[in-house]
Motif scaffolding. Structure first.
Motif, PDB file in Angstrom:
ATOM      1  N   LEU A   1      -6.044  -0.457  18.479  1.00 27.40           N
ATOM      2  CA  LEU A   1      -5.514  -0.530  17.118  1.00 27.40           C
ATOM      3  C   LEU A   1      -6.003   0.646  16.274  1.00 27.40           C
ATOM      4  O   LEU A   1      -5.245   1.196  15.462  1.00 27.40           O
TER       5      LEU A   1
ATOM      6  N   ARG B   1      -3.800   3.478  17.329  1.00 28.93           N
ATOM      7  CA  ARG B   1      -2.391   3.301  16.948  1.00 28.93           C
ATOM      8  C   ARG B   1      -2.167   3.595  15.474  1.00 28.93           C
ATOM      9  O   ARG B   1      -1.144   4.179  15.089  1.00 28.93           O
ATOM     10  N   TYR B   2      -3.117   3.192  14.620  1.00 30.71           N
ATOM     11  CA  TYR B   2      -2.936   3.358  13.180  1.00 30.71           C
ATOM     12  C   TYR B   2      -3.755   4.509  12.606  1.00 30.71           C
ATOM     13  O   TYR B   2      -3.924   4.618  11.398  1.00 30.71           O
ATOM     14  N   HIS B   3      -4.268   5.366  13.504  1.00 26.65           N
ATOM     15  CA  HIS B   3      -4.926   6.619  13.103  1.00 26.65           C
ATOM     16  C   HIS B   3      -6.065   6.384  12.108  1.00 26.65           C
ATOM     17  O   HIS B   3      -6.187   7.058  11.083  1.00 26.65           O
TER      18      HIS B   3
ATOM     19  N   ILE C   1      -7.623  -0.270   8.599  1.00 22.77           N
ATOM     20  CA  ILE C   1      -6.378  -0.158   9.340  1.00 22.77           C
ATOM     21  C   ILE C   1      -5.159  -0.120   8.406  1.00 22.77           C
ATOM     22  O   ILE C   1      -4.145   0.513   8.694  1.00 22.77           O
TER      23      ILE C   1
ATOM     24  N   ALA D   1      -2.831   2.953   7.031  1.00 20.13           N
ATOM     25  CA  ALA D   1      -1.637   3.480   7.708  1.00 20.13           C
ATOM     26  C   ALA D   1      -0.374   3.144   6.927  1.00 20.13           C
ATOM     27  O   ALA D   1       0.661   3.807   7.098  1.00 20.13           O
ATOM     28  N   ILE D   2      -0.435   2.137   6.070  1.00 20.62           N
ATOM     29  CA  ILE D   2       0.721   1.744   5.256  1.00 20.62           C
ATOM     30  C   ILE D   2       0.623   2.336   3.859  1.00 20.62           C
ATOM     31  O   ILE D   2       1.546   2.995   3.378  1.00 20.62           O
TER      32      ILE D   2
ATOM     33  N   TYR E   1      -4.908  -1.522   0.405  1.00 21.35           N
ATOM     34  CA  TYR E   1      -4.884  -1.342   1.863  1.00 21.35           C
ATOM     35  C   TYR E   1      -5.575  -2.483   2.601  1.00 21.35           C
ATOM     36  O   TYR E   1      -5.265  -2.754   3.766  1.00 21.35           O
TER      37      TYR E   1
ATOM     38  N   HIS F   1      -2.843  -4.935   3.325  1.00 18.27           N
ATOM     39  CA  HIS F   1      -1.990  -4.445   4.414  1.00 18.27           C
ATOM     40  C   HIS F   1      -2.713  -4.575   5.759  1.00 18.27           C
ATOM     41  O   HIS F   1      -2.108  -4.933   6.768  1.00 18.27           O
ATOM     42  N   GLY F   2      -4.014  -4.263   5.739  1.00 18.01           N
ATOM     43  CA  GLY F   2      -4.792  -4.363   6.972  1.00 18.01           C
ATOM     44  C   GLY F   2      -4.857  -5.781   7.491  1.00 18.01           C
ATOM     45  O   GLY F   2      -4.742  -6.031   8.696  1.00 18.01           O
TER      46      GLY F   2
ATOM     47  N   LEU G   1      -1.578  -6.546   9.230  1.00 19.39           N
ATOM     48  CA  LEU G   1      -1.447  -5.898  10.540  1.00 19.39           C
ATOM     49  C   LEU G   1      -2.303  -6.595  11.590  1.00 19.39           C
ATOM     50  O   LEU G   1      -1.872  -6.803  12.725  1.00 19.39           O
TER      51      LEU G   1
ATOM     52  N   SER H   1      -0.131  -8.481  14.602  1.00 15.10           N
ATOM     53  CA  SER H   1       0.012  -7.611  15.766  1.00 15.10           C
ATOM     54  C   SER H   1      -0.284  -8.396  17.035  1.00 15.10           C
ATOM     55  O   SER H   1      -1.030  -9.384  17.008  1.00 15.10           O
TER      56      SER H   1
END
Length: 500
Positions: free
Chosen positions: A322, A325-327, A370, A373-374, A379, A382-383, A386, A390
């Motif tokens: 993860l 994937r989400y840098h 995480i 990324a959005i 955040y 959003h994290g 995710l 996921s």
């Protein structure tokens, strides 16, 4: 910390399936799991739904009576070496929490409801440890409420899917009164084909060298073929053998007449539906033969548990996946995780925290950013989304919800209802873990690579005292301002944070 499991130690797994409940007790023997005892009962939880998708009192009573018998077999197994997973029926039941609460009182262990793809991963792990390496393989497991499909190599699943079709569910849908006729059988096959059609193109594109089936339905079908001489010379299920089984099924007008080779009554009842699913899989995926493996979900759970004891926890690999994937800024994530663990070590004993608390704190620390990324705005929210939604290998639904709660509560203002959610999901320890994560994130707000000074944390559960070296906070006014703000935030949770 050493969590290594010594040779000869017993461990156990319980699979709460939609058709059967299974208990497997095994011994670790030179790195391999050797089953020493097992128990299986046809509870048919998947047949126990009312019109509102609630499990009936009768179905719950069957389940709890079975688990009481299992509990007697588990008296010699330490709770840390027991894992219990539940699948489709409890994923679907609106009142699953009620049954789980009673079951956990009987077994004295938390029950994990696993998502369909996580169930598929565990099934593949069980199957792959019971067969010799045959290159890329397709594994099909027909359960009571769902059917799992996995393509993998060695011990690594490459593609996993769970479809909403199972032998109990299809029996209820197409053969509810036990009557058998060609029209009903064809309707069942077509319904299953429509389900498999959704994954057929992708699975055929990935390809496989061998096909393996697991579960009682496939075992019973293969048993019929072998004893009637309809199987391949190797004892595999074949297309031609399925034609013979179909003819034999249609000779009966009712499931009570399916006295094939001594099949038990409960297996006869679900044979037409199970056959329909196997036939659909052969048709849609273009199969010629299918081998059978005794390995299944419970064996996969045992091997997965063994991996956790051996520091090969799939959940850590999933967290790293993860991050990639989400840098996520990996250096910052590692800094926060290291500090969170340092704080954990100092208050573990007074707050009565355990290894599982340490693990989830570490993973939440790694994943706390995480959501960037959005968007940077909110955040943490959003994290949380995710993490919760996921597909994360190795995690139960409850574990993902816990992780999402921690990520969602790691910064800014916090509400009383969030505290209640944390305590409901994992007791006071989850609440304390959230406080530790918030402090660790705050201490690295500057994102500096410079190491922190020696910091001491003391707590009795209500008061948290954070001590810094003399003049350090004076020289780091932004951290001091963050801590003053955190004092106000935590007071909303009834926590008194003192900074010295």
């Amino acid at each position: 910390m050493n969590r290594h499991l010594a040779e000869d130690n017993l461990l156990a797994a319980i699979d709460l399936g939609s058709n059967s409940f299974h208990l497997a007790i095994a011994r670790l023997d030179h790195g391999e799991v050797r089953r020493v005892d097992s128990l299986s009962e046809k509870v048919q939880l998947g047949a126990g739904f009312d019109k509102d998708k609630n499990l009936t009192p009768e179905a719950q009573a069957r389940a709890l009576a079975c688990l009481a018998r299992f509990a007697q077999r588990l008296q010699s197994i330490p709770l840390k070496r027991l894992r219990i997973v539940a699948t489709n029926a409890l994923r679907q039941a609106n009142n699953a929490a009620n049954l789980i609460e009673q079951a956990e009182r009987i077994l004295k262990k938390r029950i994990e409801i696993v998502a369909g793809r996580e169930e598929a991963r565990l099934i593949y792990l069980g199957v792959s440890h019971t067969l010799a390496d045959e290159g890329r393989r397709l594994v099909v497991d027909i359960g009571g409420g769902s059917t799992e499909f996995i393509i993998g190599e060695n011990f690594n699943p490459l593609e996993t899917e769970s479809l909403q079709m199972g032998c109990v569910a299809y029996t209820q849908r197409f053969f509810a009164d036990g009557s058998i006729n060609a029209k009903a059988l064809e309707r069942a096959i077509m319904a299953a084909r429509q389900e498999v059609m959704a994954i057929a193109t992708a699975y055929r594109h990935l390809g496989w060298q061998s096909v393996v089936g697991s579960s009682g339905t496939i075992k019973a079908t293969r048993q019929i073929m072998v004893q009637q001489g309809w199987a391949s010379p190797e004892g595999y299920i074949t297309k031609d053998g399925l034609k013979q089984v179909k003819e034999r099924i249609l000779q009966a007008k009712h499931v009570s007449e399916l006295n094939l080779l001594g099949l038990k009554e409960d297996r006869r009842a679900i044979l037409p539906a199970g056959f329909a699913i196997i036939q659909a899989v052969f048709d849609e995926l273009g199969l010629e033969t299918m081998n059978y493996s005794d390995g299944a979900l419970r064996e996969g759970v045992l091997y997965d548990m063994l991996g956790r004891f051996s520091h090969e926890d799939i959940r850590d690999r999933s967290a790293q996946a993860l991050l990639a994937r989400y840098h996520v800024d990996n250096a910052q994530a590692q800094r926060v995780a290291t500090t969170a663990d340092m704080l954990y070590q100092q208050v573990q004993q007074p707050l009565n925290l355990d290894d599982e608390d340490q693990d989830i704190l570490r993973r939440a620390a790694l994943l706390h950013e995480i959501g960037l990324a959005i968007s940077h705005s909110s955040y943490h929210k959003h994290g949380a989304y995710l993490v919760q939604y996921s597909d994360v290998a190795g995690f139960s639904q409850a574990d993902q919800e816990k992780l999402a709660l921690l990520v969602g509560c790691h910064r800014r203002k916090i509400r009383e209802e969030q505290k209640l959610q944390l305590i409901k999901s994992g007791g006071l320890s989850m609440f304390y873990v959230s406080v530790l994560l918030r402090l660790a994130v705050l201490l690295h707000h500057s994102r500096s690579a410079d190491p922190l000074p020696v910091i001491h944390l003391h707590s009795d559960g209500l008061d948290f005292i954070l001590q810094f070296p003399d003049d350090w906070l004076v020289n780091h006014p932004l951290t001091q301002a963050d801590l003053e703000e955190e004092i106000d935030y935590l007071s909303a949770w009834g926590i008194c944070l003192t900074v010295k």
